[in-house]
Each structure stands twice: as structure tokens, then as C-alpha cells.
Design a protein around this motif. Sequence first.
Motif, PDB file in Angstrom:
ATOM      1  N   TRP A 121       4.202  -7.003  -0.106  1.00 27.03           N
ATOM      2  CA  TRP A 121       5.611  -7.240  -0.457  1.00 27.03           C
ATOM      3  C   TRP A 121       5.755  -8.530  -1.252  1.00 27.03           C
ATOM      4  CZ3 TRP A 121       8.162 -11.569   1.506  1.00 27.03           C
ATOM      5  CH2 TRP A 121       9.501 -11.675   1.134  1.00 27.03           C
ATOM      6  N   HIS A 123       3.656 -10.109  -3.159  1.00 25.22           N
ATOM      7  CA  HIS A 123       3.174  -9.956  -4.536  1.00 25.22           C
ATOM      8  C   HIS A 123       4.103  -9.059  -5.357  1.00 25.22           C
ATOM      9  CE1 HIS A 123      -0.384 -12.344  -4.061  1.00 25.22           C
ATOM     10  NE2 HIS A 123      -0.724 -11.661  -2.975  1.00 25.22           N
ATOM     11  N   GLN A 124       4.683  -8.055  -4.725  1.00 21.47           N
ATOM     12  CA  GLN A 124       5.597  -7.161  -5.436  1.00 21.47           C
ATOM     13  C   GLN A 124       6.856  -7.873  -5.913  1.00 21.47           C
ATOM     14  OE1 GLN A 124       6.121  -3.998  -2.571  1.00 21.47           O
ATOM     15  NE2 GLN A 124       4.558  -2.730  -3.556  1.00 21.47           N
TER      16      GLN A 124
END
Length: 185
Positions: A121, A123-124
Motif C-alpha cells: 500500500w 509503495h502504491q
Amino acid sequence: MGQRNSEPQVTELRAHYEPVAQTQTGRALYQCLVVSPREECCAQFWAAATQGGWNATSLRDAEEAARIAARIRFQLAIVDLQRRAGATASGFCELSERLARDPELLLVICGNEGDTTEEIWAHQIGTWLYLSGVDDDSDVAMVCAEARVAVEKLAGQGSASEGATRRDVLPVGLLHTDTIPGLGP
């Protein structure tokens, strides 16, 4: 009749805060926001940021941090999502998402060790760096020193860095050199 004071009342911020240094363009220099629900982490990360050369603002409340971030231009934010001793990350994920929308801000998330869903999450949403299970402020101080270098690159020291984004300035000291051609073993 007595005169009324028309100046707004100033309430004391319960945070570590240093005055903002301004450039000729009005941008703040080296401003770091540290947010953690845990008092000891706020103090630890604030000290690491200060040691790394940042003017740090340390807060324990995500909503208050969002209000401060709307008024002050930060170049680095460190958000602690680690859950210990009953502390929760409520509001801190939303704050992280809001901060990640700023393309000029380097967002460091200190997450829970072994929580791969949280790391994915992070990194997203565009986190600059995800640190899993950070307990040592020397790690954070190293990250803060690397972030200063990255901010200077983003600020455009010459036309070579024109148009650079935070993804172009990953922390060099933290890269795995074995994945870079010519630098591996």
C-alpha cells in the motif's frame, strides 16, 4: 472605553517546531514533518531529523498534522504507522495518502515489521521510502541525511535536474548495488 485587541489569539502548538527559513521564492528550506501517535517515537524521529539537518515539526495527532501541512511547505514527512502498546494508526494512513499527493514532498513511512500488505500500500500511494519496524534513530538520521541530498536535487541545482521527481532521487545509500549493472559483486 477600553480598546479591543483585534489581533487573533494564538494558541500554543504542542509540537517541536523551529522557525521556517525562506528562499527568495518564498519556499521553506529543509522542513520536516514528523508524525507518530507514540510520544517516544515523536521525540526520537524529531531528534534524528534535526541531526540530519532539518527544521522539524513533531506532532502526535494526524488531523493536526494535516492542518499544519496545509499551512507549511514541508519537503520531508516521516509518518509512523507502527502499532505498539495499544497505539493505533487511525488517521495516519489517511494523512500519508494526503501527503503522498504532493509531488515535491518526500514521504517516509515507518511501518510494521513483516506487514507486506502495508508495505505494498505504501509503495502504491507513492511513498519515497518505506522502513519496516524501525527502532533505531540512527537509521532515521541516515534517511534524513539522504533526503536532504534528494531535496537539493529536486530543487534544481542547474538545468540537469529540471523536471526531476521524487522517484528520480531514491536514497542512494539505501539502494542494493547488486541490482545496478556494473556495481554488483
